[in-house]
Motif scaffolding. Structure first.
Motif, mmCIF file in Angstrom:
data_model
loop_
_atom_site.group_PDB
_atom_site.id
_atom_site.type_symbol
_atom_site.label_atom_id
_atom_site.label_comp_id
_atom_site.label_asym_id
_atom_site.label_seq_id
_atom_site.Cartn_x
_atom_site.Cartn_y
_atom_site.Cartn_z
ATOM 1 N N ARG A 54 10.291 -5.341 4.512
ATOM 2 C CA ARG A 54 8.860 -5.611 4.456
ATOM 3 C C ARG A 54 8.173 -4.266 4.313
ATOM 4 N NH1 ARG A 54 10.685 -9.765 3.707
ATOM 5 N NH2 ARG A 54 10.342 -11.727 4.745
ATOM 6 N N LEU A 55 7.053 -4.270 3.600
ATOM 7 C CA LEU A 55 6.248 -3.068 3.418
ATOM 8 C C LEU A 55 4.866 -3.333 3.983
ATOM 9 C CD1 LEU A 55 5.626 -0.261 2.227
ATOM 10 C CD2 LEU A 55 5.110 -1.418 0.054
ATOM 11 N N VAL A 56 4.429 -2.459 4.874
ATOM 12 C CA VAL A 56 3.084 -2.520 5.435
ATOM 13 C C VAL A 56 2.386 -1.211 5.068
ATOM 14 C CG1 VAL A 56 1.692 -2.665 7.542
ATOM 15 C CG2 VAL A 56 3.829 -3.979 7.346
ATOM 16 N N VAL A 57 1.312 -1.327 4.309
ATOM 17 C CA VAL A 57 0.511 -0.162 3.956
ATOM 18 C C VAL A 57 -0.759 -0.223 4.781
ATOM 19 C CG1 VAL A 57 -0.675 1.073 2.114
ATOM 20 C CG2 VAL A 57 1.499 -0.072 1.644
ATOM 21 N N PRO A 70 2.444 7.492 -0.629
ATOM 22 C CA PRO A 70 2.696 6.055 -0.473
ATOM 23 C C PRO A 70 3.628 5.482 -1.553
ATOM 24 C CG PRO A 70 0.380 6.530 -0.079
ATOM 25 C CD PRO A 70 1.006 7.800 -0.581
ATOM 26 N N GLN A 71 3.679 6.135 -2.700
ATOM 27 C CA GLN A 71 4.584 5.701 -3.761
ATOM 28 C C GLN A 71 6.035 5.689 -3.282
ATOM 29 O OE1 GLN A 71 5.156 8.538 -6.909
ATOM 30 N NE2 GLN A 71 5.835 6.978 -8.363
ATOM 31 N N GLN A 72 6.406 6.620 -2.411
ATOM 32 C CA GLN A 72 7.763 6.671 -1.885
ATOM 33 C C GLN A 72 8.117 5.358 -1.186
ATOM 34 O OE1 GLN A 72 10.247 9.014 -1.816
ATOM 35 N NE2 GLN A 72 9.278 10.899 -2.467
ATOM 36 N N ALA A 73 7.204 4.846 -0.369
ATOM 37 C CA ALA A 73 7.444 3.598 0.356
ATOM 38 C C ALA A 73 7.550 2.423 -0.602
ATOM 39 C CB ALA A 73 6.323 3.362 1.369
ATOM 40 N N SER A 74 6.650 2.375 -1.566
ATOM 41 C CA SER A 74 6.655 1.264 -2.535
ATOM 42 C C SER A 74 7.935 1.232 -3.348
ATOM 43 C CB SER A 74 5.455 1.382 -3.477
ATOM 44 O OG SER A 74 4.253 1.287 -2.764
ATOM 45 N N LEU A 75 8.393 2.394 -3.777
ATOM 46 C CA LEU A 75 9.615 2.443 -4.586
ATOM 47 C C LEU A 75 10.840 2.015 -3.788
ATOM 48 C CD1 LEU A 75 9.012 5.747 -6.572
ATOM 49 C CD2 LEU A 75 8.966 3.404 -7.474
ATOM 50 N N LEU A 76 10.952 2.462 -2.540
ATOM 51 C CA LEU A 76 12.096 2.035 -1.731
ATOM 52 C C LEU A 76 12.034 0.533 -1.474
ATOM 53 C CD1 LEU A 76 14.682 2.755 -0.223
ATOM 54 C CD2 LEU A 76 13.264 3.101 1.828
ATOM 55 N N TYR A 77 10.862 0.046 -1.154
ATOM 56 C CA TYR A 77 10.681 -1.386 -0.911
ATOM 57 C C TYR A 77 11.146 -2.209 -2.121
ATOM 58 C CZ TYR A 77 8.151 -5.805 -0.493
ATOM 59 O OH TYR A 77 7.819 -7.138 -0.470
ATOM 60 N N GLU A 78 10.689 -1.839 -3.296
ATOM 61 C CA GLU A 78 11.076 -2.572 -4.514
ATOM 62 C C GLU A 78 12.572 -2.448 -4.784
ATOM 63 O OE1 GLU A 78 9.426 -4.761 -6.190
ATOM 64 O OE2 GLU A 78 7.607 -4.429 -5.024
#
Length: 139
Positions: A130-133, A112-120
């Motif tokens: 937008r990021l949906v976890v 999930p860190q991959q998604a958060s880093l791209l989002y930021e």
């Protein structure tokens, strides 16, 4: 990237030729490795108006000992790791991107860190994202 964009261009051209797609309203989506391709298509082309990427790996340097069919390490093929990582081109990503990721993704390459880093990275460069976890969801 050239081959990825050329393949997508051919698919878009054919869909438009067949009359089943409006070139001004085409989106792209992908899961896992397809999510990486989705983000790269949005970064390296202007074919699509929006994208949805689910459970992807967007910074290949976070998997330094190989990925997919790439068996070389980041130290052996740094240029490949950087070229294939849309994270490093987040300043170019202006097409809206919805990023979705399962909170319990146990795949070591698609944390999930991959998604958060791209989002930021996209947000900090003025992009639309937008990021949906999704809680309790795996890969």
């Amino acid at each position: 990237m050239e081959q990825l964009v050329a393949d997508a261009q051919a698919a878009v051209d054919e869909a438009v030729r067949l009359g089943v797609a409006d070139p001004d309203r085409i989106g792209v989506t992908g899961h896992s490795h397809g999510a990486l391709m989705t983000a790269n298509l949005l970064v390296h082309s202007n074919l699509f108006r929006a994208g949805v990427a689910t459970s992807g790996a967007y910074n290949k340097t976070l998997t330094p000992c190989g990925f997919q069919n790439e068996r070389r390490t980041v130290w052996q093929a740094q240029d490949i790791y950087l070229k294939t990582s849309p994270f490093f081109y987040a300043d170019r990503l202006k097409t809206p991107l919805l990023i979705v990721h399962g909170a319990d993704d146990a795949n070591p390459g698609t944390t999930p860190q991959q998604a958060s880093l791209l989002y930021e990275a996209i947000r900090s460069n003025g992009g639309i994202t937008r990021l949906v976890v999704l809680p309790h969801e795996p890969h």
